[in-house]
Design an enzyme around this catalytic site. Sequence first.
Site, short mmCIF file in Angstrom:
data_model
loop_
_atom_site.label_atom_id
_atom_site.label_comp_id
_atom_site.label_asym_id
_atom_site.label_seq_id
_atom_site.Cartn_x
_atom_site.Cartn_y
_atom_site.Cartn_z
CG ASP A 20 -16.83 -1.19 -0.73
OD1 ASP A 20 -16.68 -0.48 -1.74
OD2 ASP A 20 -16.36 -0.90 0.37
CG LEU B 160 -3.78 -2.72 -8.35
CD1 LEU B 160 -2.50 -2.76 -9.20
CD2 LEU B 160 -4.31 -4.12 -8.11
N GLY C 104 -6.17 -3.21 0.23
CA GLY C 104 -7.00 -4.26 -0.34
C GLY C 104 -6.85 -4.15 -1.85
CG ASP D 292 3.63 1.20 2.41
OD1 ASP D 292 3.95 1.44 1.24
OD2 ASP D 292 3.04 2.01 3.14
CB VAL D 293 3.82 -1.04 -2.77
CG1 VAL D 293 4.60 -0.77 -4.04
CG2 VAL D 293 2.94 -2.27 -2.94
N GLY E 289 -2.04 1.36 -7.48
CA GLY E 289 -2.36 1.57 -8.89
C GLY E 289 -2.06 2.99 -9.36
CD GLU F 122 -12.70 3.94 -2.43
OE1 GLU F 122 -12.03 5.00 -2.32
OE2 GLU F 122 -12.18 2.82 -2.41
P1 ADP Z 1 -6.63 1.49 1.29
O1 ADP Z 1 -6.94 0.18 0.63
O2 ADP Z 1 -6.31 1.37 2.75
O3 ADP Z 1 -7.58 2.62 0.94
P2 ADP Z 1 -4.77 2.85 -0.45
O4 ADP Z 1 -5.57 2.73 -1.69
O5 ADP Z 1 -4.55 4.20 0.13
O6 ADP Z 1 -5.23 1.87 0.69
O7 ADP Z 1 -3.33 2.19 -0.77
C1 ADP Z 1 -2.34 2.15 0.22
C2 ADP Z 1 -1.12 1.47 -0.35
O8 ADP Z 1 -0.72 2.11 -1.56
C3 ADP Z 1 0.09 1.58 0.56
O9 ADP Z 1 0.12 0.58 1.53
C4 ADP Z 1 1.22 1.44 -0.42
O10 ADP Z 1 1.46 0.05 -0.61
C5 ADP Z 1 0.68 2.00 -1.71
N1 ADP Z 1 1.21 3.35 -2.01
C6 ADP Z 1 0.74 4.54 -1.58
N2 ADP Z 1 1.51 5.56 -2.06
C7 ADP Z 1 2.49 4.99 -2.78
C8 ADP Z 1 3.60 5.49 -3.54
N3 ADP Z 1 3.84 6.80 -3.64
N4 ADP Z 1 4.38 4.60 -4.18
C9 ADP Z 1 4.14 3.28 -4.08
N5 ADP Z 1 3.11 2.74 -3.40
C10 ADP Z 1 2.30 3.57 -2.76
#
Ligand code: ADP
Length: 378
Positions: free
Chosen positions: A142, A201, A204, A275-276, A322, A351
């Site tokens: 990364d 976003l 991480g 978790d968003v 994102g 990725e």
């Molecule tokens: P990682 O960094 O573990 O690969 P991800 O890129 O999958 O994580 O992102 C996970 C985060 O994305 C979750 O914790 C949540 O905050 C956010 N997320 C995933 N799906 C949604 C959604 N439908 N609406 C809002 N936020 C979401």
Amino acid sequence: MSDALLTLNAGSSSLKFRLFGLQDGLPVLGGGKITGIGGNPALRLAGETDDRPLSRDMDMPDAVAFMLEWLEGHAGCHISAAAHRIVHGGPNLDQCVQLDPSTLDVLKTLIPLAPLHQPHNLAAVDALAESHPGLAQFGCFDTAFHAHRERVATAFALPAHIRDKGVRRYGFHGLSYAWIARRLAIDHPELHGGRVVVAHLGNGASLCAMANGRSVDTTMGLTALDGLPMGTRCGALDPGAVLYMQRELGLSLDDVERLLYQDSGLKGLSGISNDVRDLLESSSPDAIFALDYFARKTAQQIAAMAVSLGGLDGLVFTGGIGENATPVRERILAALAWLPPFRTLVIPADEERAMALDVAPQLSGRSLRLDPDQSSCV
Ligand code: ADP
């Protein structure tokens, strides 16, 4: 039986895997994710919406063995090589390489720089080497995408004798940024040649200032703690706060490490969740505050990345937040509305395909059409 490349992304409690056919376009043959490693393990296959609980306890070697057994029974192909996502490649590894014992020794020395990820990444390599000693294994880092930035982007304002010991900014999420750069080159060549900030976003989170598909600057540093506030990580913090917590509040080194990596960010700000989705559903003022804070800091740092580029032509959102959290994107964009106009895109992260595209050409005798036009996920 057709040949395939296996990609692995091993985290603290999960193992994501995907099989790519070694044919033109690198078609996806299958994949999934084992979650709850060390707790209540479950398998979620790509394209399915439900977890299949697994009856036995698992550590990472067990999970790797289970995955191989499952693939051998279901995938109907021959695994020719494996590619691992490895978070930290240190100062010298600037591309995917085949892993040998001396490279693995170097990667082990980097564990303190990525304690949340590196040990698990390497545990998967060891487990696969044990069960399939002859299999070619590649490491994809990364940090690699950020390896050729100028010194003004990589240095900390610390004395030379410390900088000389490798205390510098590396940057992370490089496989995600490499994928976005490839997509921009194909789908938006005018932006690829311009000044783009990519916002990865997810749990991480970081930003990359990209020009001509190359990293010019990024928000993460020596470790994956710096920059944006994240799910459980603090992001940029006054280093004096770390000293104060240890000297005056009596927190041990381990306490501070846990606090900064696992109990801060959205989780620490809201006191509710990392978790968003949970925060968007909540009407608690603390949840609203956490999301406002996240949007403000992200917008501020996007502006800082635009300084490194000398302007902004495009902003790309990727990662779980994102790609999916429209209200969060809107808050970030509202805070940037004073900038001259720029384009905004959402591009799904991939990725795994970024790794496959780097490794496939290194497999002997392969001459494949590698344009990443195939669907980015199964
Ligand atoms: P990682 O960094 O573990 O690969 P991800 O890129 O999958 O994580 O992102 C996970 C985060 O994305 C979750 O914790 C949540 O905050 C956010 N997320 C995933 N799906 C949604 C959604 N439908 N609406 C809002 N936020 C979401």
